[in-house]
Every structure is written in structure tokens, then in C-alpha cells.
Design an enzyme around this catalytic site. Structure first.
Site, PDB file in Angstrom:
ATOM      1  NE  ARG A  18      -1.556  -0.319  -8.295  1.00 30.80           N
ATOM      2  CZ  ARG A  18      -0.463   0.426  -8.444  1.00 30.80           C
ATOM      3  NH1 ARG A  18       0.699  -0.146  -8.645  1.00 30.80           N
ATOM      4  NH2 ARG A  18      -0.538   1.744  -8.394  1.00 30.80           N
ATOM      5  N   GLY A  81      -3.704  11.078 -13.725  1.00 31.44           N
ATOM      6  CA  GLY A  81      -2.308  10.735 -13.488  1.00 31.44           C
ATOM      7  C   GLY A  81      -1.570  11.738 -12.625  1.00 31.44           C
ATOM      8  CG  ASN A 173      10.071   7.844  -8.878  1.00 36.27           C
ATOM      9  OD1 ASN A 173      10.458   8.670  -8.060  1.00 36.27           O
ATOM     10  ND2 ASN A 173       8.950   7.995  -9.563  1.00 36.27           N
ATOM     11  CG  ASN A 231       1.067   1.106  -5.062  1.00 36.88           C
ATOM     12  OD1 ASN A 231       0.460   2.158  -5.013  1.00 36.88           O
ATOM     13  ND2 ASN A 231       2.357   1.025  -5.330  1.00 36.88           N
ATOM     14  CE  LYS A 355     -21.469   4.017  32.546  1.00 39.34           C
ATOM     15  NZ  LYS A 355     -22.595   4.926  32.322  1.00 39.34           N
ATOM     16  CE1 TYR A 370     -21.298  -1.454  34.064  1.00 41.19           C
ATOM     17  CE2 TYR A 370     -23.424  -1.213  35.148  1.00 41.19           C
ATOM     18  CZ  TYR A 370     -22.451  -0.733  34.294  1.00 41.19           C
ATOM     19  OH  TYR A 370     -22.624   0.476  33.672  1.00 41.19           O
ATOM     20  CG  ASN A 381     -14.394  -6.958  49.794  1.00 38.40           C
ATOM     21  OD1 ASN A 381     -13.315  -7.296  49.328  1.00 38.40           O
ATOM     22  ND2 ASN A 381     -15.475  -7.716  49.697  1.00 38.40           N
ATOM     23  CB  ALA A 384     -18.344 -12.669  43.935  1.00 40.03           C
TER      24      ALA A 384
HETATM   25  C1  UD1 Z   1       4.260   6.019  -8.621  1.00 39.92           C
HETATM   26  C2  UD1 Z   1       5.304   6.409  -9.662  1.00 39.92           C
HETATM   27  C3  UD1 Z   1       6.421   5.375  -9.650  1.00 39.92           C
HETATM   28  C4  UD1 Z   1       7.005   5.212  -8.270  1.00 39.92           C
HETATM   29  C5  UD1 Z   1       5.910   4.922  -7.241  1.00 39.92           C
HETATM   30  C6  UD1 Z   1       6.487   5.003  -5.838  1.00 39.92           C
HETATM   31  C7  UD1 Z   1       4.090   7.582 -11.449  1.00 39.92           C
HETATM   32  C8  UD1 Z   1       3.539   7.465 -12.828  1.00 39.92           C
HETATM   33  N1  UD1 Z   1       4.705   6.490 -10.971  1.00 39.92           N
HETATM   34  O1  UD1 Z   1       3.691   4.804  -9.012  1.00 39.92           O
HETATM   35  O2  UD1 Z   1       7.459   5.752 -10.544  1.00 39.92           O
HETATM   36  O3  UD1 Z   1       7.981   4.188  -8.256  1.00 39.92           O
HETATM   37  O4  UD1 Z   1       4.865   5.912  -7.324  1.00 39.92           O
HETATM   38  O5  UD1 Z   1       5.547   4.685  -4.860  1.00 39.92           O
HETATM   39  O6  UD1 Z   1       3.998   8.643 -10.857  1.00 39.92           O
HETATM   40  N2  UD1 Z   1      -2.428  10.288  -7.639  1.00 39.92           N
HETATM   41  C9  UD1 Z   1      -3.105  11.481  -7.832  1.00 39.92           C
HETATM   42  N3  UD1 Z   1      -3.757  11.703  -8.990  1.00 39.92           N
HETATM   43  C10 UD1 Z   1      -3.747  10.813 -10.013  1.00 39.92           C
HETATM   44  C11 UD1 Z   1      -3.016   9.611  -9.837  1.00 39.92           C
HETATM   45  C12 UD1 Z   1      -2.371   9.372  -8.648  1.00 39.92           C
HETATM   46  O7  UD1 Z   1      -3.154  12.306  -6.909  1.00 39.92           O
HETATM   47  O8  UD1 Z   1      -4.355  11.098 -11.048  1.00 39.92           O
HETATM   48  C13 UD1 Z   1      -1.745  10.035  -6.366  1.00 39.92           C
HETATM   49  C14 UD1 Z   1      -2.177   8.742  -5.698  1.00 39.92           C
HETATM   50  O9  UD1 Z   1      -3.278   8.978  -4.825  1.00 39.92           O
HETATM   51  C15 UD1 Z   1      -0.919   8.325  -4.928  1.00 39.92           C
HETATM   52  C16 UD1 Z   1       0.227   8.961  -5.720  1.00 39.92           C
HETATM   53  O10 UD1 Z   1      -0.365   9.902  -6.597  1.00 39.92           O
HETATM   54  O11 UD1 Z   1      -0.897   8.809  -3.619  1.00 39.92           O
HETATM   55  C17 UD1 Z   1       0.994   7.946  -6.556  1.00 39.92           C
HETATM   56  O12 UD1 Z   1       0.058   7.238  -7.368  1.00 39.92           O
HETATM   57  P1  UD1 Z   1       0.094   5.655  -7.445  1.00 39.92           P
HETATM   58  O13 UD1 Z   1      -1.035   5.209  -8.277  1.00 39.92           O
HETATM   59  O14 UD1 Z   1       0.266   5.081  -6.118  1.00 39.92           O
HETATM   60  O15 UD1 Z   1       1.427   5.465  -8.305  1.00 39.92           O
HETATM   61  P2  UD1 Z   1       2.373   4.191  -8.320  1.00 39.92           P
HETATM   62  O16 UD1 Z   1       1.843   3.217  -9.301  1.00 39.92           O
HETATM   63  O17 UD1 Z   1       2.660   3.740  -6.973  1.00 39.92           O
HETATM   64 MG    MG Z   2       1.806   4.109  -5.142  1.00 41.17          MG
END
Ligand code: UD1
Ligand code: MG
Length: 467
Positions: A18, A81, A173, A231, A355, A370, A381, A384
Site C-alpha cells: 500500500r 502472512g 488490534n 501502511n 570545510k 570559502y 579578519n 569579503a
Molecule cells: C495487521 C493485522 C491487523 C492489525 C494491524 C495493526 C493481520 C492479518 N492483521 O494488519 O489485525 O489491526 O496489523 O497494524 O495480522 N509481515 C510478515 N510476513 C508476512 C506478512 C506480513 O512479516 O507474510 C509483517 C509486515 O512486514 C508487517 C507486519 O507483519 O510489519 C504486519 O503486516 P501488515 O501487512 O502491515 O498487516 P496489516 O494489514 O497492517
Molecule cells: Mg500494518
């Protein structure tokens, strides 16, 4: 929870789609540091057994950012994820600890006190999971907390999966949680990628735990701003603004006047003494240290600068890695590149560039000059338009100017060269040889005794200097 029974895992493998950026999200900067660096710094005081970061997208760059801070990394490749990220981290965590504190790498405003309180709630409640939540006005984009009864949570529902009536829930969350590991690992085995992205969501482990009758607690953050994520570019700039606001407030509490603080950018490690005044549109960056009763006027940028007491920086100066002693006055429109020392009471005026130069006590270079690789004594002094010609195209050479020297306007000092104490150099001179102390060098003398013709050979041409 003692230091030996928990680890911290920072989730930092995501791309940050994003943000629409070629750079990994956690490496974007707010408040003068990368997002991930802020998160690591908030974790360091907790004395966890280990701090891990799960890396994936641009893993080498993220590693380079966190390893110097004592963080171990775990590679998640590909990234399926936040739940998958924890599955990947499992082997590194092993069986040595009971709990894990999980944080996202993109929520940099979190404070150590808040994390400590969360750990405390988790331990006191003997919970399987404890979620840091926040109640915010615009919860759009965040996972929402479905409460069961009292402090107990039934589930976290992601934005894309909200029912119409769940959209009104404004408890979100933060993605910061404590888990008991003996509960987390089996729960992760039961979550499914039932979402549009086909990812394993760590948030789904909450419903699994709750449904099997385990205790899942929610702790509402006292300051909702601490959990804000980055994000989007809009969120990133809002978080930066909040960092700047925090820092400006801390400086004002310490006795510094800041006019229009919303226009001033101050990095977190900057210090300033009592009764210092900072005008609008100033940037104080890096490890800048400012003494008491200084005035930093509008449009000035100081990075890694050290100012003693009673220093005035007039408008629109750019000063990097330089030391300025008490009572000195710089600018307007001066540029100090790295490595200068301006001693007490000295005066550097408009359109002057320094510098690696030392300017002695009470000396002045007020206009259009400079001075590079130069050492200037006391009460000199510099007129200029004076230029230290310190570079012959290949090497740099020093210029030494003694105490009480007067250098007339529009003089060129061809380094290496020394001008002795008390010497007087007439306007328009081109100095190629050392000038003895207390000598009076008129333009006539320059032509007779100092002027030379020099020929230097480059590879393809000869350059004729008529000096
Ligand atoms: C996530 C939460 C959401 C919460 C929000 C708060 C999930 C599914 N959702 O959403 O409930 O409200 O954070 O900011 O967890 N990352 C990994 N590996 C991956 C995917 C993500 O390490 O495969 C890391 C990202 O780099 C990031 C963090 O996990 O630092 C959270 O991921 P992000 O995509 O920002 O989740 P949100 O959509 O913000
Ligand atoms: Mg996030």
C-alpha cells in the site's frame, strides 16, 4: 515474566504494497529513523532472552538495519502472512522460553512502558494470549476486536471480513500480542488461509484459542497513538508528525522555546539547553547538541552539530558535523560542511562556506568567502571574497592564518601557504608563498615578490597560471 522466559519477534518480512514503494515498508523513515529501528529500540529495554526479526522482502537491507542493534533474523521466503511468519520463526525460538511478545515492524510509536504493562497483564492473567488493543476514531483498515465477556476476546476480524454491524467496532488490534508458546504453536496448526490473499493470519489464532476455552485478554493502550501503523504514505507522514510533536513537547518541557513547533523537525537524539529559542521551519537532525541561550533562526538545518551556550545561528544556515563555541554567530546564509570548529565569539557571515576549518576566537569572515582545510588564529579578519585555493585538481592542501591577520577583500590564498601572526594582506592579493609575521603586503609587493608564473601539466593539456 523473567528475562529468561520470553523472546520478542518483530514481523518485518512484508512488502508494504500500500506504500507503492520499491523500498520495504519497515525501512521507510519517520521521526528520523527507520520504522523497524524505532520498534527495536522500544523492545531493547525489556531484557528479552532474544529479539528476532522475521525478514523476507529486501531481506538483506532489513538485516543490515537490525543486526547492528543486536537483533537476530529469520528468513520468511515467500511471505504467506503474519501467521506463517510465526510458523517460520518457530525453529529459531525453540523450546527455551515460555512466551513470545510479537510486534509488527510498521508500528514505530510504541513505548517500552506499554510493552512492559502488556507483559505484566499477560503474566498476571495466566493467559494463552494477550492483545494490545486501542480505541480509535477511524478504525478503518485495522483488525477489530470481538469481545466475549469483560476482558476476554472471542476473535479478531480483519477489515475485509467485517460484517456490516462489526464495522462500527472501534477497538482495533495493534498486532502487538503476548502468546504462551505451548498454546500458540498448536493454534497456528489449526488456522487456514481463508481470506482473499490466501494468507495465514496470526489474528485467526485468537479465535482458535478462544473457542477451545483458553484465556485471551485484551489490554487497551492508554495512548492510542502508540499503536498506529504505517501502511500508507498518509499514515507514514502522520506518524512522523506525531514523533516530531513528542520531541518538540519534550524540549519545551526542558525549557526550550519553539515557535510554530508544527513546522520544526527535531530528531529524537537532539538535545538543547534552557532558554534556547528555535524559530519556525528549523531542522535539528542526528546527534545535534545545542547549549543554553542559543538562538536558531528560521530556515536553518543543523545535522550532528555541537553548539555551546549563547550561540546565534541566523536564518538559512546549513551546518553539518561542526563545533561552534560560545558566543559565536553564524549566518545568515552560511554553509558549514563537516569538520569545522568555530571558536568563541567568532563571526561567520553571509555566503561564507567552511570545510574542515578552525576559526579562532573572535575572528571574522563576514562575507562571500570559502575557507577549506584552513586554520585561522585569534582575532583575524578575513575580507569579503577571500578564497583558500586548497585543491589543485588532485590533492588538497592546508592554509594557516595566524593571530590578528588581516586579509583584504578578494584575495586568493594558494595552498599550501602560511600567513604569519599580525600580517596584513592587501585587497586583491594572490598569495603563493608564505607571508612572514607582521609583514605588510601591498598589492605592489605581491606583484614583485610573490607573483609567479606556474605551468602544470595534466594528461591532455598544460595549464598556465599567471599569479
Ligand atoms: C495487521 C493485522 C491487523 C492489525 C494491524 C495493526 C493481520 C492479518 N492483521 O494488519 O489485525 O489491526 O496489523 O497494524 O495480522 N509481515 C510478515 N510476513 C508476512 C506478512 C506480513 O512479516 O507474510 C509483517 C509486515 O512486514 C508487517 C507486519 O507483519 O510489519 C504486519 O503486516 P501488515 O501487512 O502491515 O498487516 P496489516 O494489514 O497492517
Ligand atoms: Mg500494518
Amino acid at each position: 515474566m523473567s528475562a529468561s522466559d520470553f523472546v520478542i519477534v518483530i514481523l518485518a518480512a512484508g512488502k508494504g504494497t500500500r506504500l507503492r514503494s520499491s523500498r520495504a515498508k519497515v525501512l521507510h523513515r519517520a521521526g528520523g529513523h527507520s520504522l523497524i529501528e524505532h520498534v527495536v529500540r522500544a523492545c531493547q529495554p525489556l531484557s528479552a532472552k532474544r529479539i528476532y526479526a522475521v525478514v523476507g522482502h529486501q531481506a538483506d537491507d532489513v538485516r543490515a538495519a537490525v543486526e547492528p542493534l543486536g537483533v537476530e533474523t529469520v528468513l520468511q521466503q515467500p511471505q504467506h502472512g503474519t501467521g506463517h511468519a510465526m510458523v517460520v520463526a518457530r525453529r529459531a525460538i525453540g523450546n527455551r522460553v515460555k512466551h513470545v511478545l510479537v510486534l509488527p515492524g510498521d508500528a514505530p510509536l510504541i513505548r517500552p512502558e506499554t510493552l512492559r504493562a502488556l507483559l505484566q497483564t499477560h503474566r498476571n492473567g495466566n493467559a494463552a494470549a494477550t492483545i494490545l488493543t486501542a480505541v480509535i476514531e477511524n478504525p478503518s483498515g485495522y483488525g477489530r476486536i470481538l469481545r466475549k465477556s469483560g476482558n476476554n476476546v472471542a476473535a479478531i476480524v480483519e477489515q475485509t471480513q467485517l460484517s456490516e454491524e462489526q464495522r462500527t467496532i472501534n477497538e482495533i488490534n495493534s498486532s502487538i500480542y503476548c502468546f504462551a508458546l505451548d498454546k500458540l504453536w498448536p493454534a497456528l496448526g489449526r488456522i487456514k488461509p481463508n481470506n482473499t490473499h490466501r494468507e495465514l493470519y496470526l489474528t485467526d489464532a485468537i479465535a482458535v484459542l478462544s473457542q477451545q476455552g483458553d484465556t485471551v485478554l485484551a489490554q487497551i493502550a492508554l495512548d492510542a497513538q502508540e499503536v498506529l501503523g504505517c501502511n500508507t504514505r498518509a499514515e507514514l507522514s502522520e506518524v512522523d508528525r506525531l514523533f516530531r510533536g513528542r520531541k518538540a513537547a519534550a524540549l519545551m518541557d526542558a525549557g526550550v522555546t519553539i515557535y510554530l513547533p508544527e513546522s520544526v523537525t527535531v530528531d529524537s537524539e537532539v538535545q538543547a539547553g534552557e532558554d534556547t529559542v528555535i524559530e519556525p521551519c528549523v531542522q535539528l537532525l542526528g546527534k545535534t547538541r545545542i547549549g543554553a541561550r542559543c538562538t536558531i533562526r528560521t530556515g536553518t538545518v543543523l545535522s550532528d552539530a555541537t553548539l555551546a551556550d549563547d550561540v546565534t545561528i541566523e536564518p538559512h544556515c546549513v551546518i553539518a558535523s561542526s563545533r561552534i563555541d560560545s558566543g559565536a554567530r553564524i549566518g545568515p546564509f552560511a554553509r558549514l560542511r563537516p569538520g569545522n570548529h568555530v571558536r568563541a565569539g567568532a563571526r561567520i557571515g553571509n555566503f561564507v562556506e567552511l570545510k574542515k576549518t578552525v576559526v579562532g576566537e573572535g575572528s571574522k569572515a563576514n562575507h562571500l568567502t570559502y575557507l577549506g582545510d584552513a586554520r585561522i588564529g585569534r582575532n583575524a579578519n578575513i575580507g569579503a571574497g577571500t578564497i583558500t585555493c586548497n585543491y589543485d585538481g588532485v590533492h588538497k592542501y592546508p592554509t594557516t592564518i595566524g593571530n590578528r591577520v588581516f586579509v583584504g577583500s578578494d584575495s586568493a590564498l594558494i595552498a599550501p601557504v602560511r600567513i604569519g601572526d599580525g600580517a596584513y594582506v592587501a585587497a586583491g592579493s594572490v598569495i603563493t608563498e608564505n607571508v612572514p609575521a607582521d609583514s605588510l603586503l601591498s598589492l605592489h609587493q605581491v606583484q614583485v615578490s610573490v607573483v609567479k608564473v606556474a605551468v602544470r601539466h595534466n594528461e591532455n593539456c598544460a595549464i598556465l597560471y599567471i599569479l
